[in-house]
Design a protein around this motif. Structure first.
Motif, PDB file in Angstrom:
ATOM      1  N   GLY A  40      -4.014   2.516  -5.969  1.00  0.00           N
ATOM      2  CA  GLY A  40      -2.877   2.023  -5.206  1.00  0.00           C
ATOM      3  C   GLY A  40      -1.671   2.930  -5.279  1.00  0.00           C
TER       4      GLY A  40
ATOM      5  N   GLU B 180      -7.091   4.356  -2.754  1.00  0.00           N
ATOM      6  CA  GLU B 180      -7.520   2.976  -2.582  1.00  0.00           C
ATOM      7  C   GLU B 180      -7.855   2.300  -3.902  1.00  0.00           C
ATOM      8  OE1 GLU B 180     -10.732   2.947   0.147  1.00  0.00           O
ATOM      9  OE2 GLU B 180      -9.555   3.679   1.852  1.00  0.00           O
TER      10      GLU B 180
ATOM     11  N   ASN C 281       0.807  -1.228   0.000  1.00  0.00           N
ATOM     12  CA  ASN C 281       0.000   0.000   0.000  1.00  0.00           C
ATOM     13  C   ASN C 281       0.845   1.287   0.000  1.00  0.00           C
ATOM     14  OD1 ASN C 281      -2.476   1.397  -0.028  1.00  0.00           O
ATOM     15  ND2 ASN C 281      -2.457   1.618   2.201  1.00  0.00           N
ATOM     16  N   PRO C 282       1.561   1.586  -1.091  1.00  0.00           N
ATOM     17  CA  PRO C 282       1.604   0.893  -2.389  1.00  0.00           C
ATOM     18  C   PRO C 282       2.577  -0.278  -2.392  1.00  0.00           C
ATOM     19  CG  PRO C 282       2.966   2.842  -2.468  1.00  0.00           C
ATOM     20  CD  PRO C 282       2.313   2.856  -1.113  1.00  0.00           C
ATOM     21  N   GLU C 283       2.367  -1.191  -3.337  1.00  0.00           N
ATOM     22  CA  GLU C 283       3.218  -2.363  -3.443  1.00  0.00           C
ATOM     23  C   GLU C 283       4.653  -1.940  -3.775  1.00  0.00           C
ATOM     24  OE1 GLU C 283       2.426  -5.569  -2.852  1.00  0.00           O
ATOM     25  OE2 GLU C 283       0.536  -4.715  -2.118  1.00  0.00           O
TER      26      GLU C 283
ATOM     27  N   LYS D  96       5.642   0.125   6.753  1.00  0.00           N
ATOM     28  CA  LYS D  96       4.355  -0.592   6.724  1.00  0.00           C
ATOM     29  C   LYS D  96       4.540  -2.109   6.713  1.00  0.00           C
ATOM     30  CE  LYS D  96       2.385   3.225   4.007  1.00  0.00           C
ATOM     31  NZ  LYS D  96       1.572   3.616   2.834  1.00  0.00           N
TER      32      LYS D  96
END
Length: 344
Positions: A247, A244, A144-146, A172
């Motif tokens: 992303g 959301e 989140n984000p990847e 995170k």
């Protein structure tokens, strides 16, 4: 009738000549032009903290009792040179720091390092991000984000090219296990610091920043500005959230600013970016970041790309002879991934 005013024809006078005319001297107009510039022996040294539309925020007399921040513009002779955050410069004029005062930058001191990027990989025009940094803090989120390993690869390429030591911070980690992502860099001598969402790993980070000038880079939304605010409570850098739906993070920092870390050192926060062009980097710059492999690569044929498909590459031969242990093979994989990134 005489053509001289105030003189009759019957008066006696000498014939007037242009050479007899008195010309009022103009010292500015008659002064010969010269390329010599003042030495500015009275200049003071300043550290560039911010750059904003032709105005530069400087810290002068750093570390001295009269230390203060001033605003400056650049001298005319520097109009074709880039002045960036992190530069050391010589300043003259009003360095009182009083409201409305304005000093002038007359010299850029020799730079120790330059972190650069290009618009894309086909653009060889470099853009200087910061000057005189000795550490690159790459901030990524476990989710989140990847995380984007290839973007981190690009940061590493830029760091090796500039001679700047990289540092990886993963935020995170409560949202996802960072181990699969970190396996991409297992072969590198890369310090890693992790933190959970809403936490700042100050105890782990502070010793790594002390005595160094660190530039923080990262994708929008990874928590970079949150880290800077935790390290420097007075910074007040804007923070945002991740969309959301897409992303992606939203750009919250729009400028590059240098802050003194209370626990020691300097940190330079940069705007979040989604791409990092490497059009200005050459292959040898990457290889210098792997001195153990560079020594082996000296036996490669001329023009060897050191990629997996390169014929007669000495790195492959060393691996086949068992001269590379597990860590060495991981480093070789990392090197080739970076070189492949550079090759597009």
């Amino acid at each position: 009738m005489s053509w001289l005013p105030g003189v009759d024809d019957d008066d006696e006078y000498e014939e007037w000549d242009e050479s007899a005319a008195r010309v009022r001297p103009n010292p500015k107009a008659n002064r010969p032009r010269t390329k010599r510039r003042p030495e500015h022996e009275d200049a003071v040294v300043g550290r560039v903290l911010t750059v904003d539309r032709g105005r530069y925020g400087l810290l002068v007399h750093e570390g001295e009792p009269e230390e203060r921040e001033v605003t400056a513009t650049r001298a005319r002779e520097l109009r074709t040179q880039s002045i960036v955050t992190g530069d050391r410069v010589d300043v003259v004029g009003d360095t009182s720091g009083d409201e409305g005062s304005l000093s002038r930058i007359v010299r850029i001191r020799e730079r120790t390092t330059l972190l650069r990027r290009s618009a894309d990989d086909t653009d060889e025009v470099e853009r200087i991000v910061v000057a005189n940094a000795d550490q690159l803090m790459i901030v990524v989120a476990a989710a989140n984000p990847e995380p984007r390993p290839r973007l981190v690869d690009r940061y590493l390429v830029a760091a090796y090219d500039a001679g700047i030591a990289p540092l990886l911070v993963v935020t995170k980690t409560d949202l996802a296990d960072p181990a699969p992502f970190l396996r991409n860099f297992a072969g590198l001598d890369l310090p890693v610091v992790t933190s959970a969402k809403g936490e700042a790993p100050l105890d782990a980070l502070a010793p790594l920043l002390d005595g160094r000038t660190t530039v923080a880079v990262g994708h929008s939304g990874v928590g970079k500005s949150t880290l800077v605010n935790a390290l420097v409570p007075s910074a007040g850098r804007a923070t945002g959230r991740v969309n959301e739906v897409t992303g992606r993070g939203r750009h919250t920092s729009s400028s590059t600013v240098s802050y003194r870390v209370p626990s020691g050192g300097w940190i330079i926060d940069t705007p979040g970016i989604r791409s990092f062009g490497l059009g200005h980097v050459d292959r040898d710059s990457i290889l210098r970041g792997f001195p153990d492999l560079a020594a082996i690569a000296e036996d490669c044929p001329r023009g060897c790309t050191h990629l997996a498909d390169a014929p007669d590459c000495a790195l492959d031969e060393a691996a086949e002879r068992g001269e590379l242990d597990e860590v060495g093979r991981l480093r070789l994989d990392s090197l080739r991934r970076l070189l492949a990134t550079l090759a597009g």
